[in-house]
Design a protein around this motif. Structure first.
Motif, PDB file in Angstrom:
ATOM      1  N   MET A 123      25.456 -88.249 106.973  1.00  0.00           N
ATOM      2  CA  MET A 123      26.708 -87.897 107.632  1.00  0.00           C
ATOM      3  C   MET A 123      27.105 -88.942 108.665  1.00  0.00           C
ATOM      4  SD  MET A 123      28.760 -85.526 107.090  1.00  0.00           S
ATOM      5  CE  MET A 123      29.865 -84.336 107.649  1.00  0.00           C
ATOM      6  N   ASP A 124      26.147 -89.660 109.193  1.00  0.00           N
ATOM      7  CA  ASP A 124      26.421 -90.676 110.204  1.00  0.00           C
ATOM      8  C   ASP A 124      27.270 -91.807 109.630  1.00  0.00           C
ATOM      9  OD1 ASP A 124      26.175 -91.815 112.787  1.00  0.00           O
ATOM     10  OD2 ASP A 124      24.644 -93.177 111.975  1.00  0.00           O
ATOM     11  N   GLN A 125      26.971 -92.207 108.384  1.00  0.00           N
ATOM     12  CA  GLN A 125      27.746 -93.275 107.748  1.00  0.00           C
ATOM     13  C   GLN A 125      29.188 -92.835 107.501  1.00  0.00           C
ATOM     14  OE1 GLN A 125      25.557 -94.319 104.249  1.00  0.00           O
ATOM     15  NE2 GLN A 125      24.188 -95.712 105.363  1.00  0.00           N
ATOM     16  N   PHE A 126      29.381 -91.572 107.163  1.00  0.00           N
ATOM     17  CA  PHE A 126      30.729 -91.056 106.942  1.00  0.00           C
ATOM     18  C   PHE A 126      31.550 -91.111 108.226  1.00  0.00           C
ATOM     19  CE2 PHE A 126      33.774 -87.514 106.782  1.00  0.00           C
ATOM     20  CZ  PHE A 126      34.532 -87.932 105.695  1.00  0.00           C
ATOM     21  N   GLN A 127      30.944 -90.751 109.343  1.00  0.00           N
ATOM     22  CA  GLN A 127      31.645 -90.803 110.628  1.00  0.00           C
ATOM     23  C   GLN A 127      31.970 -92.246 110.998  1.00  0.00           C
ATOM     24  OE1 GLN A 127      29.027 -88.757 113.270  1.00  0.00           O
ATOM     25  NE2 GLN A 127      29.922 -86.737 112.818  1.00  0.00           N
ATOM     26  N   MET A 128      31.046 -93.157 110.714  1.00  0.00           N
ATOM     27  CA  MET A 128      31.297 -94.565 111.004  1.00  0.00           C
ATOM     28  C   MET A 128      32.455 -95.093 110.156  1.00  0.00           C
ATOM     29  SD  MET A 128      28.650 -97.784 110.946  1.00  0.00           S
ATOM     30  CE  MET A 128      28.614 -97.972 109.179  1.00  0.00           C
ATOM     31  N   LEU A 129      32.475 -94.728 108.878  1.00  0.00           N
ATOM     32  CA  LEU A 129      33.566 -95.135 107.995  1.00  0.00           C
ATOM     33  C   LEU A 129      34.892 -94.545 108.464  1.00  0.00           C
ATOM     34  CD1 LEU A 129      34.445 -96.587 105.421  1.00  0.00           C
ATOM     35  CD2 LEU A 129      33.923 -94.488 104.170  1.00  0.00           C
ATOM     36  N   THR A 130      34.871 -93.289 108.857  1.00  0.00           N
ATOM     37  CA  THR A 130      36.085 -92.639 109.369  1.00  0.00           C
ATOM     38  C   THR A 130      36.583 -93.340 110.624  1.00  0.00           C
ATOM     39  OG1 THR A 130      35.298 -90.536 108.499  1.00  0.00           O
ATOM     40  CG2 THR A 130      37.073 -90.444 110.084  1.00  0.00           C
ATOM     41  N   ASN A 131      35.681 -93.698 111.508  1.00  0.00           N
ATOM     42  CA  ASN A 131      36.066 -94.404 112.735  1.00  0.00           C
ATOM     43  C   ASN A 131      36.665 -95.770 112.424  1.00  0.00           C
ATOM     44  OD1 ASN A 131      35.323 -92.351 114.471  1.00  0.00           O
ATOM     45  ND2 ASN A 131      33.257 -93.159 114.772  1.00  0.00           N
ATOM     46  N   LEU A 132      36.074 -96.484 111.461  1.00  0.00           N
ATOM     47  CA  LEU A 132      36.617 -97.791 111.087  1.00  0.00           C
ATOM     48  C   LEU A 132      38.031 -97.666 110.541  1.00  0.00           C
ATOM     49  CD1 LEU A 132      33.523 -99.504 109.433  1.00  0.00           C
ATOM     50  CD2 LEU A 132      34.640-100.129 111.578  1.00  0.00           C
ATOM     51  N   ILE A 133      38.259 -96.671 109.687  1.00  0.00           N
ATOM     52  CA  ILE A 133      39.596 -96.471 109.119  1.00  0.00           C
ATOM     53  C   ILE A 133      40.588 -96.109 110.212  1.00  0.00           C
ATOM     54  CG2 ILE A 133      40.962 -94.971 107.613  1.00  0.00           C
ATOM     55  CD1 ILE A 133      38.529 -94.918 105.733  1.00  0.00           C
ATOM     56  N   GLU A 134      40.165 -95.241 111.131  1.00  0.00           N
ATOM     57  CA  GLU A 134      41.058 -94.846 112.224  1.00  0.00           C
ATOM     58  C   GLU A 134      41.383 -96.035 113.117  1.00  0.00           C
ATOM     59  OE1 GLU A 134      39.086 -91.679 114.246  1.00  0.00           O
ATOM     60  OE2 GLU A 134      39.551 -90.205 112.685  1.00  0.00           O
ATOM     61  N   ASN A 135      40.392 -96.870 113.399  1.00  0.00           N
ATOM     62  CA  ASN A 135      40.597 -97.983 114.318  1.00  0.00           C
ATOM     63  C   ASN A 135      41.370 -99.135 113.690  1.00  0.00           C
ATOM     64  OD1 ASN A 135      39.249 -96.697 116.393  1.00  0.00           O
ATOM     65  ND2 ASN A 135      37.286 -97.564 115.826  1.00  0.00           N
ATOM     66  N   PHE A 136      41.124 -99.411 112.410  1.00  0.00           N
ATOM     67  CA  PHE A 136      41.724-100.579 111.786  1.00  0.00           C
ATOM     68  C   PHE A 136      42.796-100.243 110.766  1.00  0.00           C
ATOM     69  CE2 PHE A 136      37.457-101.982 113.065  1.00  0.00           C
ATOM     70  CZ  PHE A 136      37.830-102.957 113.963  1.00  0.00           C
TER      71      PHE A 136
END
Length: 57
Positions: A1-14
């Motif tokens: 689940m940690d990787q999913f949150q990281m991916l979500t954060n990257l999409i939100e930020n960039f």
């Protein structure tokens, strides 16, 4: 689940900057093509003027 949150954060930020950049590139693409044609015509005109001036004694 940690990787999913990281991916979500990257999409939100960039994600937003990428969308804005793509929009601007598509919008200005036609203008860039027109500028390229005008610069090419200017180069040809300058070449003609230089060659005519070299022919004159």
């Amino acid at each position: 689940m940690d990787q999913f949150q990281m991916l979500t954060n990257l999409i939100e930020n960039f994600g937003f900057p990428i969308v804005v950049t793509a929009y601007l590139l598509l919008r200005f693409e036609k203008r860039i093509e027109m500028l390229t044609e005008v610069i090419s015509e200017l180069k040809n005109t300058c070449s003609c003027i230089v060659s005519e001036n070299q022919r004159r004694p």
